[in-house]
Design a protein around this motif. Structure first.
Motif, mmCIF file in Angstrom:
data_model
loop_
_atom_site.group_PDB
_atom_site.id
_atom_site.type_symbol
_atom_site.label_atom_id
_atom_site.label_comp_id
_atom_site.label_asym_id
_atom_site.label_seq_id
_atom_site.Cartn_x
_atom_site.Cartn_y
_atom_site.Cartn_z
ATOM 1 N N ARG A 193 0.841 -1.204 0.000
ATOM 2 C CA ARG A 193 0.000 0.000 0.000
ATOM 3 C C ARG A 193 0.872 1.247 0.000
ATOM 4 N N ALA A 194 0.287 2.349 -0.478
ATOM 5 C CA ALA A 194 0.961 3.648 -0.469
ATOM 6 C C ALA A 194 -0.104 4.736 -0.506
ATOM 7 N N ASP A 195 0.170 5.875 0.098
ATOM 8 C CA ASP A 195 -0.762 6.992 0.053
ATOM 9 C C ASP A 195 -0.529 7.797 -1.218
ATOM 10 N N ALA A 196 -1.621 8.160 -1.882
ATOM 11 C CA ALA A 196 -1.546 8.818 -3.186
ATOM 12 C C ALA A 196 -1.059 10.260 -3.050
ATOM 13 N N PRO A 197 0.015 10.627 -3.752
ATOM 14 C CA PRO A 197 0.499 12.010 -3.689
ATOM 15 C C PRO A 197 -0.540 12.974 -4.265
ATOM 16 N N GLY A 198 -0.683 14.116 -3.618
ATOM 17 C CA GLY A 198 -1.564 15.156 -4.136
ATOM 18 C C GLY A 198 -3.032 14.963 -3.835
ATOM 19 N N ASP A 201 -6.035 12.074 1.930
ATOM 20 C CA ASP A 201 -6.664 10.884 2.523
ATOM 21 C C ASP A 201 -7.084 9.842 1.494
ATOM 22 N N VAL A 202 -6.276 9.674 0.446
ATOM 23 C CA VAL A 202 -6.530 8.627 -0.543
ATOM 24 C C VAL A 202 -5.360 7.649 -0.518
ATOM 25 N N ARG A 203 -5.671 6.366 -0.432
ATOM 26 C CA ARG A 203 -4.655 5.326 -0.331
ATOM 27 C C ARG A 203 -4.759 4.389 -1.535
ATOM 28 N N ILE A 204 -3.603 3.973 -2.040
ATOM 29 C CA ILE A 204 -3.538 2.974 -3.112
ATOM 30 C C ILE A 204 -3.193 1.633 -2.467
ATOM 31 N N ILE A 205 -4.034 0.641 -2.702
ATOM 32 C CA ILE A 205 -3.773 -0.712 -2.219
ATOM 33 C C ILE A 205 -3.556 -1.585 -3.446
ATOM 34 N N ALA A 206 -2.303 -1.991 -3.644
ATOM 35 C CA ALA A 206 -1.932 -2.759 -4.832
ATOM 36 C C ALA A 206 -1.923 -4.244 -4.511
ATOM 37 N N LEU A 207 -2.698 -5.005 -5.273
ATOM 38 C CA LEU A 207 -2.824 -6.448 -5.057
ATOM 39 C C LEU A 207 -2.106 -7.226 -6.141
ATOM 40 N N ASN A 208 -1.769 -8.452 -5.821
ATOM 41 C CA ASN A 208 -1.236 -9.392 -6.807
ATOM 42 C C ASN A 208 -2.327 -10.413 -7.099
ATOM 43 N N THR A 209 -3.216 -10.077 -8.034
ATOM 44 C CA THR A 209 -4.363 -10.946 -8.289
ATOM 45 C C THR A 209 -3.998 -12.175 -9.115
ATOM 46 N N ASN A 210 -2.749 -12.284 -9.546
ATOM 47 C CA ASN A 210 -2.300 -13.535 -10.156
ATOM 48 C C ASN A 210 -2.467 -14.705 -9.181
ATOM 49 N N LEU A 211 -2.334 -14.419 -7.887
ATOM 50 C CA LEU A 211 -2.479 -15.466 -6.879
ATOM 51 C C LEU A 211 -3.890 -16.045 -6.851
ATOM 52 N N PHE A 212 -4.870 -15.293 -7.339
ATOM 53 C CA PHE A 212 -6.261 -15.749 -7.346
ATOM 54 C C PHE A 212 -6.627 -16.477 -8.640
#
Length: 442
Positions: A193-198, A201-212
């Motif tokens: 995860r990382a907080d979106a610059p600019g 209070d918006v957060r980016i949650i990056a998933l690895n959906t290849n696992l699914f």
């Protein structure tokens, strides 16, 4: 009075746009370092810092045609056009697949050292070259990647959790991604995860959906189910975001729901159609329950994989699928510039494409102009999905945009539009089959 009202609306629109932020969305680059076999040995022997000069020395200067992945001339042209159209994005999202299709086979065909160690090193250098090209185009800009099914050193849809590839990918991208959990969390399974610059209070949650994926293979050592561990992590992250007063975008490669192309090509016919999903059912159902429970925290999702410009609606959220840079599936190369408000709500986007995979690049369409919609959210897309099903003009517009205006791909999608239309909202095989088979009777 009407003129005064129109003027106020115009001024409001200008004021609103002044507060909007813009970011760049790119997907499915599928870079092919083997496009000129004559220089592969040089690339193999060189440090990645020398790749720029070696690739520039190639006698291959034409762009990749339809049916081929992105070569260096096309990559350079695309990045130059991105710089031209959005010189200073707040950040860049990349929804996976940095490596060309059949990467391992091409390496075995053209490389001199065919060992696994040499292959893994070449994979890492290719990822590093693409990352460096993006960083050169946007120095100082945060770029957030996620893994595609081709991004591996042990096969398509394959990955070793806690393995060497994830660590090398982390080391390449850490300086570009910046603060967040990328450096610590990514090597465990390819998510962070990382907080979106600019954006407040918006957060980016990056998933690895290849696992699914129904096609996923664990090429590492046995251990706890990495897909379930990721879903547990996702649920904890969404709860944390809510407690901290943040809203989230999800970023991933393979979207949940239907593999419409495979379903129509290989699933047989109604009423005994055997439709295919992208994800294994158990993971999909757990994900959809989590997403529904946190639908007020999740703003929406950005995905890739299909190579087409499309959307899906799942668990009360939208999934925007960014079109691919590669023309390998007959679509035109494309990228998108997304407009968002300070709280992360998506106002719309502008798609840029390369018609016929030849210069010049062109502005293809903007979402609001094409569909007369002032924002990009679940309510708007639900209305649009209904219009695609009922109105031929909207349908033709959508499927032209879907292929980034490639006539052959558009014609193919329109010929089987019922399946792609049902795939906009059907998340399970029974729901898709019921929708598709009923639509054929109308």
């Amino acid at each position: 009075m009407k003129k005064a009202g129109a003027l106020l609306l115009s001024l409001f629109a200008v004021a609103s746009s002044a507060f909007a932020e813009k970011f760049l969305s790119v997907s499915d680059i599928h870079f092919n370092p083997f496009a000129d076999p004559a220089i592969v040995a040089k690339l193999e022997a060189a440090d990645v810092s020398q790749w720029d000069a070696i690739l520039a020395s190639s006698t291959v200067t034409a762009f990749s045609p339809y049916g081929s992945d992105v070569n260096d001339p096309l990559l350079r042209s695309a990045l130059a056009e991105m710089q031209k159209q959005i010189p200073s994005p707040e950040f860049v999202l990349i929804s996976g697949d940095f490596l060309a299709h059949g990467f391992d086979k091409a390496y075995q065909q053209y490389a001199t050292d065919k060992s696994q160690a040499a292959y893994s090193a070449f994979v890492t250098k290719t990822v590093a070259y693409v990352a460096s090209a993006l960083r050169k185009a946007y120095p100082g800009v945060r770029i957030y990647p996620t893994l595609g099914n081709n991004d591996s050193d042990c096969g398509d849809y394959a990955l070793a959790p806690n393995g060497a590839f994830l660590k090398s990918f982390r080391d390449v991208w850490s300086p570009i991604v910046g603060p967040g959990t990328f450096h610590r969390r990514f090597p465990t399974g390819g998510y962070y995860r990382a907080d979106a610059p600019g954006l407040k209070d918006v957060r980016i949650i990056a998933l690895n959906t290849n696992l699914f994926s129904t096609k996923f293979k664990n090429c590492g050592s046995a251990g706890p189910d990495p897909a379930l561990r990721q879903l547990e992590w996702l649920e904890a992250e969404l709860l944390l975001a809510r407690l901290e007063g943040k809203r989230a975008w999800l970023l991933f490669h393979i979207p949940p729901g239907m593999d419409v192309y495979d379903s129509l090509q290989y699933g047989g016919a109604c009423p005994s159609l055997k439709a295919q999903t992208f994800w294994k059912d158990g993971y999909a159902q757990k994900y959809l329950r989590i997403a529904a429970a946190h639908r007020h925290t999740i703003i929406g999702s950005f995905a890739g994989h299909t190579h087409m410009d499309e959307f899906r609606i799942a668990a009360g959220n939208f999934i925007h699928v960014t079109p691919s840079l590669t023309p390998v599936f007959g679509n035109n190369p494309a990228f998108e510039i997304v407009d968002v408000g300070p709280g992360g709500d998506v106002a719309g986007y502008v798609a840029w494409h390369l018609p016929n995979a030849t210069l010049p690049w062109a502005r293809e369409y903007s979402f609001d102009e094409a569909y007369g919609k002032p924002k990009y959210d679940v309510a708007t897309l639900t209305e649009l999905a209904a219009a695609i099903g009922s109105d031929p003009a909207t349908r033709e517009q959508y499927f032209d945009d879907y292929s980034s205006s490639s006539p052959k791909s558009t014609a193919g999608a329109l010929a089987t539009w019922q399946g792609y239309w049902c795939g906009l909202q059907a998340m399970t095989e029974p729901a898709f089959t019921a929708c598709y088979c009923a639509s054929l009777k109308q």
